[in-house]
Design an enzyme around this catalytic site. Structure first.
Site, PDB file in Angstrom:
ATOM      1  N   TYR A 126       0.868  -1.180   0.000  1.00  0.00           N
ATOM      2  CA  TYR A 126       0.000   0.000   0.000  1.00  0.00           C
ATOM      3  C   TYR A 126       0.904   1.229   0.000  1.00  0.00           C
ATOM      4  O   TYR A 126       1.514   1.560   1.016  1.00  0.00           O
ATOM      5  CB  TYR A 126      -0.913  -0.059   1.223  1.00  0.00           C
ATOM      6  CG  TYR A 126      -1.723   1.175   1.517  1.00  0.00           C
ATOM      7  CD1 TYR A 126      -2.138   2.041   0.511  1.00  0.00           C
ATOM      8  CD2 TYR A 126      -2.105   1.472   2.827  1.00  0.00           C
ATOM      9  CE1 TYR A 126      -2.888   3.162   0.795  1.00  0.00           C
ATOM     10  CE2 TYR A 126      -2.870   2.588   3.124  1.00  0.00           C
ATOM     11  CZ  TYR A 126      -3.253   3.431   2.106  1.00  0.00           C
ATOM     12  OH  TYR A 126      -3.997   4.547   2.393  1.00  0.00           O
ATOM     13  N   SER A 128       0.998   5.166  -0.764  1.00  0.00           N
ATOM     14  CA  SER A 128       0.209   6.374  -1.007  1.00  0.00           C
ATOM     15  C   SER A 128       0.945   7.577  -0.448  1.00  0.00           C
ATOM     16  O   SER A 128       2.098   7.477  -0.038  1.00  0.00           O
ATOM     17  CB  SER A 128      -1.169   6.240  -0.359  1.00  0.00           C
ATOM     18  OG  SER A 128      -1.069   6.297   1.054  1.00  0.00           O
ATOM     19  N   ASN A 251       2.648   4.744 -10.594  1.00  0.00           N
ATOM     20  CA  ASN A 251       3.972   4.928 -11.186  1.00  0.00           C
ATOM     21  C   ASN A 251       4.402   3.665 -11.930  1.00  0.00           C
ATOM     22  O   ASN A 251       4.465   2.581 -11.351  1.00  0.00           O
ATOM     23  CB  ASN A 251       4.984   5.281 -10.094  1.00  0.00           C
ATOM     24  CG  ASN A 251       6.336   5.642 -10.658  1.00  0.00           C
ATOM     25  OD1 ASN A 251       7.079   4.784 -11.118  1.00  0.00           O
ATOM     26  ND2 ASN A 251       6.663   6.921 -10.610  1.00  0.00           N
ATOM     27  N   SER A 333      12.888 -21.715   1.041  1.00  0.00           N
ATOM     28  CA  SER A 333      13.678 -21.933   2.249  1.00  0.00           C
ATOM     29  C   SER A 333      15.165 -21.849   1.952  1.00  0.00           C
ATOM     30  O   SER A 333      15.955 -21.461   2.799  1.00  0.00           O
ATOM     31  CB  SER A 333      13.349 -23.294   2.860  1.00  0.00           C
ATOM     32  OG  SER A 333      13.547 -24.326   1.918  1.00  0.00           O
ATOM     33  N   ASP A 437      17.404  -6.690  11.157  1.00  0.00           N
ATOM     34  CA  ASP A 437      16.428  -7.579  10.502  1.00  0.00           C
ATOM     35  C   ASP A 437      16.016  -8.686  11.465  1.00  0.00           C
ATOM     36  O   ASP A 437      16.112  -9.874  11.152  1.00  0.00           O
ATOM     37  CB  ASP A 437      17.036  -8.160   9.225  1.00  0.00           C
ATOM     38  CG  ASP A 437      15.995  -8.805   8.321  1.00  0.00           C
ATOM     39  OD1 ASP A 437      14.793  -8.589   8.559  1.00  0.00           O
ATOM     40  OD2 ASP A 437      16.380  -9.519   7.384  1.00  0.00           O
TER      41      ASP A 437
END
Length: 520
Positions: A126, A128, A251, A333, A437
């Site tokens: 999403y 925006s 875009n 994996s 991460d």
């Protein structure tokens, strides 16, 4: 049983839009607010909405059946704009004597994307003005796998455009100018499943290169960041469908990058018709209709707007759990989002693979930087008492290390293992190392102990913010993949406090980071 048409009214920010939706779209009318200069002014936008909302709704209803329900964008969004729409929706519902439905704006983008694509269980990017999120459905809610930590990608692009005197909206103009540009290096900020755009925009504003080169590089960098975190979500969840929604989704370069990534992963990709991409009344009407079918209606007295209404707060009563969703199989994996891992003679070779969607120069830079940093920080973490593989050899794109024969933490989540994980991360942060991460795929469980791998986004920092972001990444993954996330988070916190003297300060910052994402 035939439901009948639902009237939907959208007005969270720029666009005042209304639509009538039955089995398909009947009519859509929009009247966007256009500032004389600069960005959006909430009060001016609300005044605009108030001045046009009657004529827009009259045009939608003219010559069409009376709606069986009225749906409106309840949030997130700008408070003054939301209140105009909410007031109109309540009045119409009472006038027609029909149910009132409060729709989450972000969820509406997802649902109209599912309608347009026919996809059942996709990951959704999403993108925006105010939002940049990667979402997916799990256990009765849309979970946010990753999101911007500062501003939405559309607002980032518009800020740069305004700094260069480009007309509003800036996105289409930058896309046009970028066609004649060449690549220059700009900051690339990905933190696990999250990303940030402020540093990129600041560097782009200050760049002395020709405007076409800066526009080109701004797009290449920002969209590569979005594509990377989206690929991580596909890898983490095992889902095989991707939808792009939101105004920035128009875009063509962003579409091209995502399509390329999905092709390489054998995943299906879809972009809705442009009329469904930006903020529009059709998505509110359609989502209101599926909510009406499941009985999700609002008493007028409980229909207050919510400017901070997150997608993961919505109880999704109109969807069934997809088969296999408890397992979240990772079909890759041996190939995650960034690398291929090969096992031979007790060693694991992690080979970073080139990404076709990234500009070649950016791709080479990221591979080299991440490979060097990973090897160095694995060794430093091991010295700090964190269980990590022993490094044996390093090349430009490959690390050969000890093979830890374990299972991913995401496959065996338990409070005991999360407490142990908390102790490990506490040691890491006490040594001023930030992993970057901390997903449950990057912890391996072997002989009842957790091992930490994949330091490709790691760095050194004594900053409270950076360590808070580290934990925020892990908490987001737990919330988006486990129904017991609260219990697991508490267990992690208990272990973390044992080893990290500044634990409370860092955990408070993590909570602040979570609140920032409410509406950006």
């Amino acid at each position: 049983m035939k439901i009948g048409p639902v009237l939907g009214i959208e007005g969270t920010a720029w666009n005042l839009s209304a639509a009538l939706f039955d089995d398909d779209l009947i009519k859509l009318v929009s009247h966007p607010y256009k500032p004389v200069q600069g960005g959006i002014h909430p009060r001016e936008a609300a005044q605009h909405h108030a001045s046009v909302i009657t004529s827009v709704i009259e045009e939608v209803l003219k010559g069409n059946p009376t709606p069986v329900a009225v749906a409106f964008s309840q949030g997130p969004g700008l408070g003054p704009c939301l209140r105009i729409v909410g007031t109109a929706a309540r009045a119409l519902a009472l006038s027609f004597d029909v149910p009132l439905i409060g729709v989450n704006h972000c969820v509406a983008h997802v649902e109209i994307g599912r309608f347009a694509s026919g996809f059942d269980d996709p990951v959704v990017l999403y993108a925006s003005g105010a939002n940049t999120q990667v979402l997916g459905y799990l256990q009765g809610r849309y979970r946010i796998f990753g999101e911007t930590l500062d501003i939405g990608i559309g607002n980032a692009i518009d800020k740069f455009a305004r700094s260069k005197g480009l007309p509003h909206p800036g996105g289409p103009e930058i896309e046009r100018i970028a066609k004649n540009g060449s690549y220059i290096p700009l900051p690339y900020t990905v933190k696990g499943m999250d990303l940030a755009f402020s540093g990129l925009v600041s560097a782009a504003k200050d760049a002395s290169a020709p405007l076409e080169d800066v526009c080109y590089s701004l797009q290449e960098t920002a969209f590569a960041m979005c594509t990377e975190v989206t690929e991580r979500a596909l890898s983490q969840t095992g889902k095989e469908q991707l939808i792009l929604v939101g105004g920035v989704g128009m875009n063509k370069r962003l579409q091209e990058m995502l399509s390329c990534m999905c092709e390489d992963r054998d995943a299906a990709f879809s972009v809705p018709n442009p009329q469904y991409l930006g903020d529009n009344g059709a998505m509110i009407a359609y989502t209101g209709r599926v909510m009406l079918e499941s009985g999700s209606v609002l008493p007028v007295e409980e229909s207050r707007v919510n400017p901070s209404y997150r997608a993961d707060q919505v109880l999704v009563t109109w969807r069934e759990e997809p088969s296999g969703s408890e397992r979240h199989p990772d079909a890759y994996s041996a190939r995650g989002a960034e690398a291929i891992v090969r096992f031979c003679d007790g060693a694991a070779s992690k080979i970073r693979v080139s990404k076709r969607y990234r500009h070649p120069e950016l791709d080479r830079r990221l591979i080299a930087e991440r490979t060097r940093a990973e090897a160095r920080l694995i060794a430093e973490a091991r010295k700090a008492g964190v269980r990590t593989p022993i490094i044996r050899e390093i090349t430009q794109d490959t690390i050969i290390m000890e093979h830890i024969d374990g299972v991913k933490l995401k496959e065996c989540l338990s409070p005991e293992l999360l407490e142990e994980t908390g102790r490990m991360v506490g040691k890491l942060h006490a040594a001023q190392i930030v992993h970057g991460d901390l997903t449950t795929c990057n912890f391996l469980v072997h002989d009842g102990k957790t091992w930490l791998i994949d330091f490709g986004l790691a760095g050194t920092s004594s900053d409270i913010e950076h360590r808070g972001v580290d934990i925020h990444v892990l908490f987001q993954v737990l919330e988006s993949t486990s129904k017991d996330s609260d219990i697991l988070k508490e267990a992690f916190i208990q272990g973390y406090r044992e080893k990290m003297p500044l634990a409370d300060e860092i955990l408070n910052r993590e909570h602040e980071i979570e609140l920032r994402g409410r509406y950006l």
